[in-house]
Write an enzyme that holds these catalytic residues in place. Structure first.
Site, short mmCIF file in Angstrom:
data_model
loop_
_atom_site.label_atom_id
_atom_site.label_comp_id
_atom_site.label_asym_id
_atom_site.label_seq_id
_atom_site.Cartn_x
_atom_site.Cartn_y
_atom_site.Cartn_z
N THR A 1 0.83 -1.21 0.00
CA THR A 1 0.00 0.00 0.00
C THR A 1 0.86 1.26 0.00
OG1 THR A 1 -1.43 1.31 1.46
CG2 THR A 1 -0.15 -0.39 2.52
N ASP A 2 0.31 2.34 -0.53
CA ASP A 2 1.02 3.63 -0.49
C ASP A 2 1.12 4.16 0.94
OD1 ASP A 2 -1.63 4.43 -0.05
OD2 ASP A 2 -1.64 5.97 -1.61
N GLU A 3 0.34 3.56 1.87
CA GLU A 3 0.35 4.06 3.25
C GLU A 3 1.69 3.83 3.93
OE1 GLU A 3 -3.18 3.47 5.58
OE2 GLU A 3 -4.42 3.26 3.80
N TYR B 1 -1.40 -0.47 11.18
CA TYR B 1 -1.65 -1.14 9.90
C TYR B 1 -0.51 -0.87 8.93
CZ TYR B 1 -3.26 -1.49 5.05
OH TYR B 1 -3.32 -1.76 3.70
N LYS C 1 2.44 -3.34 7.31
CA LYS C 1 2.65 -3.51 5.86
C LYS C 1 4.09 -3.13 5.49
CE LYS C 1 -0.01 -4.52 3.10
NZ LYS C 1 -0.46 -5.86 2.60
P1 NAD Z 1 -9.79 -7.05 2.78
O1 NAD Z 1 -9.71 -6.68 4.23
O2 NAD Z 1 -11.05 -6.77 2.04
O3 NAD Z 1 -9.47 -8.60 2.60
C1 NAD Z 1 -8.42 -9.24 3.25
C2 NAD Z 1 -8.58 -10.75 3.01
O4 NAD Z 1 -7.49 -11.42 3.63
C3 NAD Z 1 -9.87 -11.33 3.60
O5 NAD Z 1 -10.47 -12.22 2.68
C4 NAD Z 1 -9.37 -12.10 4.83
O6 NAD Z 1 -10.19 -13.21 5.17
C5 NAD Z 1 -7.99 -12.54 4.35
N1 NAD Z 1 -7.09 -12.81 5.46
C6 NAD Z 1 -6.84 -12.02 6.56
N2 NAD Z 1 -5.96 -12.63 7.37
C7 NAD Z 1 -5.62 -13.81 6.77
C8 NAD Z 1 -4.73 -14.85 7.11
N3 NAD Z 1 -4.02 -14.82 8.25
N4 NAD Z 1 -4.62 -15.90 6.28
C9 NAD Z 1 -5.35 -15.95 5.13
N5 NAD Z 1 -6.20 -14.99 4.76
C10 NAD Z 1 -6.34 -13.92 5.57
O7 NAD Z 1 -8.54 -6.33 2.10
P2 NAD Z 1 -8.40 -5.63 0.67
O8 NAD Z 1 -8.91 -4.25 0.77
O9 NAD Z 1 -8.91 -6.55 -0.37
O10 NAD Z 1 -6.81 -5.55 0.59
C11 NAD Z 1 -6.06 -6.61 0.00
C12 NAD Z 1 -4.59 -6.26 0.06
O11 NAD Z 1 -4.37 -5.02 -0.64
C13 NAD Z 1 -4.07 -6.03 1.48
O12 NAD Z 1 -2.79 -6.59 1.58
C14 NAD Z 1 -4.02 -4.53 1.63
O13 NAD Z 1 -2.99 -4.13 2.52
C15 NAD Z 1 -3.70 -4.10 0.20
N6 NAD Z 1 -4.18 -2.75 -0.17
C16 NAD Z 1 -5.50 -2.42 -0.03
C17 NAD Z 1 -5.93 -1.15 -0.42
C18 NAD Z 1 -7.38 -0.75 -0.33
O14 NAD Z 1 -7.69 0.43 -0.61
N7 NAD Z 1 -8.30 -1.62 0.03
C19 NAD Z 1 -5.02 -0.22 -0.94
C20 NAD Z 1 -3.68 -0.61 -1.07
C21 NAD Z 1 -3.27 -1.88 -0.69
P1 TYD Z 2 -10.28 4.45 4.90
O1 TYD Z 2 -11.31 4.02 3.91
O2 TYD Z 2 -10.29 3.84 6.27
O3 TYD Z 2 -8.86 4.27 4.20
P2 TYD Z 2 -7.38 4.71 4.72
O4 TYD Z 2 -7.48 5.34 6.03
O5 TYD Z 2 -6.68 3.40 4.78
O6 TYD Z 2 -6.87 5.63 3.67
O7 TYD Z 2 -10.39 6.03 5.09
C1 TYD Z 2 -10.24 6.92 4.00
C2 TYD Z 2 -10.31 8.33 4.54
O8 TYD Z 2 -11.63 8.56 5.05
C3 TYD Z 2 -9.38 8.60 5.71
O9 TYD Z 2 -8.90 9.94 5.62
C4 TYD Z 2 -10.26 8.44 6.93
C5 TYD Z 2 -11.61 8.91 6.43
N1 TYD Z 2 -12.79 8.28 7.07
C6 TYD Z 2 -13.80 9.07 7.63
O10 TYD Z 2 -13.73 10.32 7.61
N2 TYD Z 2 -14.87 8.44 8.20
C7 TYD Z 2 -14.98 7.08 8.24
O11 TYD Z 2 -15.96 6.56 8.80
C8 TYD Z 2 -13.95 6.29 7.65
C9 TYD Z 2 -14.03 4.79 7.67
C10 TYD Z 2 -12.87 6.93 7.06
#
Ligand code: NAD
Ligand code: TYD
Length: 334
Positions: A123-125, A147, A151
């Site tokens: 992630t970019d985070e 988190y 990562k």
């Molecule tokens: P999500 O939370 O929707 O899904 C995570 C999945 O991982 C779930 O199906 C969960 O059951 C599984 N999981 C968790 N712990 C596990 C374990 N110990 N063993 C096997 N499976 C396990 O997450 P997402 O939003 O789909 O993100 C997927 C990946 O992309 C993550 O690594 C996250 O850090 C990365 N990512 C997400 C975003 C975003 O905006 N959602 C952005 C950048 C990177």
């Molecule tokens: P989020 O979807 O949790 O992603 P991330 O924090 O990993 O970027 O949040 C996106 C942005 O929205 C972040 O600045 C926090 C804000 N946010 C709210 O203002 N209210 C909410 O209920 C949530 C979940 C996020």
């Protein structure tokens, strides 16, 4: 190719599996997922039973489960993680366990089985917050939340396995994804589903934090490009090029759901809240990748998807989900 996808029952992983099944009819995909609160087999209801797809319930921290699933595969793409910043602030332990230790187990398995490619979906985070300009892949890691720190830890481990053991590993760092099947604890699906139910939209702080939004199918295509064309040992940023404040996102959601502004509720800020994320994705474009989806159109489609798929999110927004929010934000009425 035989691919092992870990965490494929979550948001991005399930969209990625659907993308692969549709695009590569000769690939076989195994999905290893623990099915935590965020994992949901409904995300792949349409794929279940497909001859090129196998689901295994298992934990990436379990070396035996990983060894069994990884045997004979050409590549592993690791999506499995604990992913929600707010949960990591309340209870960081599972983040360290899955995101760091789980990645270690996967890397060991790549080493033991001589697997030819490993993609770490990051992630970019991990770069932390930036006031102006954009992070490149060379920027230092400065994570703010448990988190993003977990990562960053896993990214460091991946890099060390490449350097020390010449493991064929690549890291992708994408910006904030949105689209279908996103667990409604994240900003966009939470606000859409709350708005559809005339519930409050809890905006943290002044609402002016900026995220760079990417439609999930663009991220899936980018990971596909990295899987097939990326260079071992490299990191690729995957941005959307759509920086918006949370207020701007909220306004789009209210407009598209036809709901009034008084649903917005300003609540106390998230601890350690990153102000702005911004990444430079020019390195990824050298592999031939281009973002395909317009942000505005993808947002409209996403609101429509949640409106048309209540069967999916009403089940997910269960009592457990409400309990978590009551604990975290007792002040909000759900
Ligand atoms: P999500 O939370 O929707 O899904 C995570 C999945 O991982 C779930 O199906 C969960 O059951 C599984 N999981 C968790 N712990 C596990 C374990 N110990 N063993 C096997 N499976 C396990 O997450 P997402 O939003 O789909 O993100 C997927 C990946 O992309 C993550 O690594 C996250 O850090 C990365 N990512 C997400 C975003 C975003 O905006 N959602 C952005 C950048 C990177
Ligand atoms: P989020 O979807 O949790 O992603 P991330 O924090 O990993 O970027 O949040 C996106 C942005 O929205 C972040 O600045 C926090 C804000 N946010 C709210 O203002 N209210 C909410 O209920 C949530 C979940 C996020």
């Amino acid at each position: 190719m035989k691919l092992l996808i870990t965490g494929g029952a979550g948001f991005i992983g399930s969209n990625f599996i659907r993308h692969l099944i549709n695009k590569y009819p000769d690939y076989h995909i195994t999905n290893l997922d623990k099915l935590t609160y965020a994992g949901n087999l409904d995300n792949l209801k349409d794929i279940n039973g497909h001859p090129n797809y196998t689901f295994i319930r298992g934990d990436i921290c379990d070396a035996k489960a990983v060894a069994d699933a990884a045997s004979g595969v050409d590549a592993i793409i690791n999506f499995a993680a604990e992913t929600h910043v707010d949960r990591s602030i309340l209870e960081p332990g599972s983040f360290i366990q899955t995101d760091v230790y789980g990645t270690y187990i996967l890397l060991e398995s790549v080493k033991a089985h001589g697997i030819r490619r490993y993609i770490q979906v990051s992630t970019d985070e991990v770069y932390g917050s930036i006031e102006s300009g954009s992070f490149t892949e060379e920027s230092p890691l400065m994570p703010s939340s448990p988190y993003s720190a977990s990562k960053a830890g896993s990214d460091m481990l991946v890099h060390s396995y490449w350097k020390t053991y010449h493991l064929p590993a690549i890291i992708t760092r994408s910006s904030n994804n949105f689209g279908p099947y996103q667990y409604p604890e994240k900003l966009i699906p939470l606000f859409i589903t709350n708005a559809l139910d005339d519930k409050q939209l809890p905006l943290y702080g002044d609402g002016l934090n900026v995220r760079d939004w990417i439609y999930v199918m663009d991220n899936c295509e980018a990971i596909d490009v990295v899987l097939h064309k990326g260079q071992e040992g490299e990191v690729y940023n995957i941005g959307g090029g759509n920086e918006r404040t949370n207020v701007e996102i909220t306004e789009i959601i209210l407009r598209e759901t036809g709901k009034p502004k008084d649903l917005i509720r300003h609540v106390k800020d998230r601890l350690g809240h990153d102000r702005r994320y911004s990444i430079d994705s020019s390195k990824l474009r050298t592999l031939g990748f281009k973002n395909r989806y317009s942000f505005e159109e993808a947002m409209i489609d996403t609101v429509r998807w949640y409106r048309e798929n209540e069967w999916w999110w009403r089940k997910v927004k269960s009592e457990d989900f409400k309990k978590f929010y009551k604990k975290a934000y007792g002040e909000v009425e759900w």
